[in-house]
Design a protein around this motif. Structure first.
Motif, PDB file in Angstrom:
ATOM      1  N   ASP A  29       0.841  -1.200   0.000  1.00  0.00           N
ATOM      2  CA  ASP A  29       0.000   0.000   0.000  1.00  0.00           C
ATOM      3  C   ASP A  29       0.873   1.245   0.000  1.00  0.00           C
ATOM      4  O   ASP A  29       2.078   1.184   0.247  1.00  0.00           O
ATOM      5  CB  ASP A  29      -0.906   0.012   1.231  1.00  0.00           C
ATOM      6  N   SER A  30       0.240   2.373  -0.229  1.00  0.00           N
ATOM      7  CA  SER A  30       0.988   3.633  -0.182  1.00  0.00           C
ATOM      8  C   SER A  30       1.432   3.903   1.255  1.00  0.00           C
ATOM      9  O   SER A  30       0.855   3.383   2.217  1.00  0.00           O
ATOM     10  CB  SER A  30       0.108   4.780  -0.683  1.00  0.00           C
ATOM     11  N   LYS A  31       2.463   4.710   1.378  1.00  0.00           N
ATOM     12  CA  LYS A  31       2.994   5.001   2.713  1.00  0.00           C
ATOM     13  C   LYS A  31       1.959   5.706   3.585  1.00  0.00           C
ATOM     14  O   LYS A  31       1.898   5.483   4.788  1.00  0.00           O
ATOM     15  CB  LYS A  31       4.268   5.825   2.609  1.00  0.00           C
ATOM     16  N   GLU A  32       1.140   6.542   2.976  1.00  0.00           N
ATOM     17  CA  GLU A  32       0.104   7.234   3.742  1.00  0.00           C
ATOM     18  C   GLU A  32      -0.918   6.240   4.286  1.00  0.00           C
ATOM     19  O   GLU A  32      -1.362   6.353   5.430  1.00  0.00           O
ATOM     20  CB  GLU A  32      -0.603   8.297   2.877  1.00  0.00           C
ATOM     21  N   ARG A  37      -3.085   3.133   8.818  1.00  0.00           N
ATOM     22  CA  ARG A  37      -3.514   1.840   9.336  1.00  0.00           C
ATOM     23  C   ARG A  37      -2.762   1.461  10.623  1.00  0.00           C
ATOM     24  O   ARG A  37      -3.346   0.929  11.561  1.00  0.00           O
ATOM     25  CB  ARG A  37      -3.305   0.762   8.268  1.00  0.00           C
ATOM     26  N   LEU A  38      -1.470   1.774  10.679  1.00  0.00           N
ATOM     27  CA  LEU A  38      -0.673   1.409  11.850  1.00  0.00           C
ATOM     28  C   LEU A  38      -0.671   2.478  12.942  1.00  0.00           C
ATOM     29  O   LEU A  38      -0.216   2.221  14.061  1.00  0.00           O
ATOM     30  CB  LEU A  38       0.775   1.113  11.431  1.00  0.00           C
ATOM     31  N   GLY A  39      -1.145   3.661  12.602  1.00  0.00           N
ATOM     32  CA  GLY A  39      -1.188   4.730  13.598  1.00  0.00           C
ATOM     33  C   GLY A  39       0.176   5.336  13.883  1.00  0.00           C
ATOM     34  O   GLY A  39       0.466   5.726  15.016  1.00  0.00           O
ATOM     35  N   VAL A  40       1.021   5.395  12.851  1.00  0.00           N
ATOM     36  CA  VAL A  40       2.348   5.993  12.992  1.00  0.00           C
ATOM     37  C   VAL A  40       2.482   7.101  11.956  1.00  0.00           C
ATOM     38  O   VAL A  40       1.641   7.264  11.071  1.00  0.00           O
ATOM     39  CB  VAL A  40       3.473   4.946  12.802  1.00  0.00           C
ATOM     40  N   SER A  41       3.558   7.844  12.050  1.00  0.00           N
ATOM     41  CA  SER A  41       3.779   8.926  11.099  1.00  0.00           C
ATOM     42  C   SER A  41       4.556   8.420   9.894  1.00  0.00           C
ATOM     43  O   SER A  41       5.169   7.347   9.927  1.00  0.00           O
ATOM     44  CB  SER A  41       4.558  10.063  11.771  1.00  0.00           C
ATOM     45  N   GLY A  42       4.552   9.207   8.844  1.00  0.00           N
ATOM     46  CA  GLY A  42       5.331   8.875   7.654  1.00  0.00           C
ATOM     47  C   GLY A  42       6.822   8.884   7.949  1.00  0.00           C
ATOM     48  O   GLY A  42       7.592   8.120   7.365  1.00  0.00           O
ATOM     49  N   GLU A  43       7.219   9.729   8.874  1.00  0.00           N
ATOM     50  CA  GLU A  43       8.634   9.793   9.278  1.00  0.00           C
ATOM     51  C   GLU A  43       9.060   8.495   9.954  1.00  0.00           C
ATOM     52  O   GLU A  43      10.172   8.011   9.743  1.00  0.00           O
ATOM     53  CB  GLU A  43       8.845  10.991  10.212  1.00  0.00           C
ATOM     54  N   THR A  44       8.193   7.915  10.752  1.00  0.00           N
ATOM     55  CA  THR A  44       8.502   6.638  11.390  1.00  0.00           C
ATOM     56  C   THR A  44       8.696   5.558  10.339  1.00  0.00           C
ATOM     57  O   THR A  44       9.633   4.754  10.427  1.00  0.00           O
ATOM     58  CB  THR A  44       7.386   6.244  12.364  1.00  0.00           C
ATOM     59  N   LEU A  45       7.836   5.535   9.335  1.00  0.00           N
ATOM     60  CA  LEU A  45       7.992   4.571   8.240  1.00  0.00           C
ATOM     61  C   LEU A  45       9.344   4.754   7.556  1.00  0.00           C
ATOM     62  O   LEU A  45      10.056   3.783   7.274  1.00  0.00           O
ATOM     63  CB  LEU A  45       6.871   4.721   7.214  1.00  0.00           C
ATOM     64  N   ARG A  46       9.698   5.997   7.292  1.00  0.00           N
ATOM     65  CA  ARG A  46      10.959   6.283   6.617  1.00  0.00           C
ATOM     66  C   ARG A  46      12.149   5.845   7.461  1.00  0.00           C
ATOM     67  O   ARG A  46      13.098   5.225   6.968  1.00  0.00           O
ATOM     68  CB  ARG A  46      11.055   7.781   6.311  1.00  0.00           C
ATOM     69  N   LEU A  47      12.102   6.126   8.756  1.00  0.00           N
ATOM     70  CA  LEU A  47      13.227   5.789   9.626  1.00  0.00           C
ATOM     71  C   LEU A  47      13.394   4.274   9.792  1.00  0.00           C
ATOM     72  O   LEU A  47      14.523   3.767   9.807  1.00  0.00           O
ATOM     73  CB  LEU A  47      13.059   6.452  10.992  1.00  0.00           C
ATOM     74  N   VAL A  48      12.291   3.547   9.913  1.00  0.00           N
ATOM     75  CA  VAL A  48      12.385   2.093  10.044  1.00  0.00           C
ATOM     76  C   VAL A  48      12.927   1.489   8.754  1.00  0.00           C
ATOM     77  O   VAL A  48      13.797   0.604   8.784  1.00  0.00           O
ATOM     78  CB  VAL A  48      11.016   1.485  10.426  1.00  0.00           C
ATOM     79  N   ALA A  49      12.460   1.976   7.604  1.00  0.00           N
ATOM     80  CA  ALA A  49      12.960   1.466   6.324  1.00  0.00           C
ATOM     81  C   ALA A  49      14.444   1.803   6.150  1.00  0.00           C
ATOM     82  O   ALA A  49      15.227   0.968   5.674  1.00  0.00           O
ATOM     83  CB  ALA A  49      12.145   2.053   5.173  1.00  0.00           C
TER      84      ALA A  49
END
Length: 164
Positions: A29-32, A37-49
């Motif tokens: 799915d898209s990052k947004e 869905r997970l209740g986190v920010s886009g920055e959190t997604l970026r940092l984990v990746a």
């Protein structure tokens, strides 16, 4: 890891992010949409990746806490500083004062050159830990009735009876 066992909330959140970003199961799915869905920010997604890429695809290293780069800063309070502070607190207070207060001790510590400047809360913590009687001292003299035993909540439980 995300459904069973006892783990930290941040560890579970990073594992869920990795599962949501996994491209081996098909389209992602898209990052947004993942962030919502997970209740986190886009920055959190970026940092984990980013961390997953930096660790070379090591899932455990990505999910676990990162080790410190620098060791912790050593405390300026050494045994000698503690002893000098306790000696100062046990001495006569300056003229015009009935007793030492933490803020008065703070002012006098600042005047002494070979003791590092300490704030009053640090001084209070040192004096509390350094001058507090041990449990053996309290329980060795129960008949005096001068000390009260504290309960687990910090409240007084009453005086010890002489039979103890």
């Amino acid at each position: 890891m995300t459904t069973t066992g006892v783990r930290g909330a941040s560890m579970i959140m990073r594992a869920r992010v990795l599962l949501a970003l996994d491209t081996s199961v098909g389209d992602v799915d898209s990052k947004e949409a993942i962030a919502a869905r997970l209740g986190v920010s886009g920055e959190t997604l970026r940092l984990v990746a980013k961390r997953f890429a930096e660790t070379g695809g090591d899932v455990h290293a990505t999910i676990a806490r990162k080790k410190r780069d620098l060791p912790p800063v050593p405390s300026p309070v050494t045994g000698e500083v503690e002893a000098r502070l306790i000696a100062m607190a046990c001495s006569q207070p300056p003229q015009g004062y009935a007793r030492w207060s933490l803020r008065l001790l703070e002012k006098h510590v600042a005047l002494v050159e070979d003791i590092p400047d300490l704030v009053h809360s640090t001084i209070g913590r040192i004096l509390k830990n350094g001058t507090a009687p041990s449990p053996e001292e309290v329980l060795d003299h129960p008949a005096t009735g001068e000390r009260a035993v504290r309960g687990p909540d910090g409240g007084r439980t009453g005086r010890l009876c002489p039979a103890l």
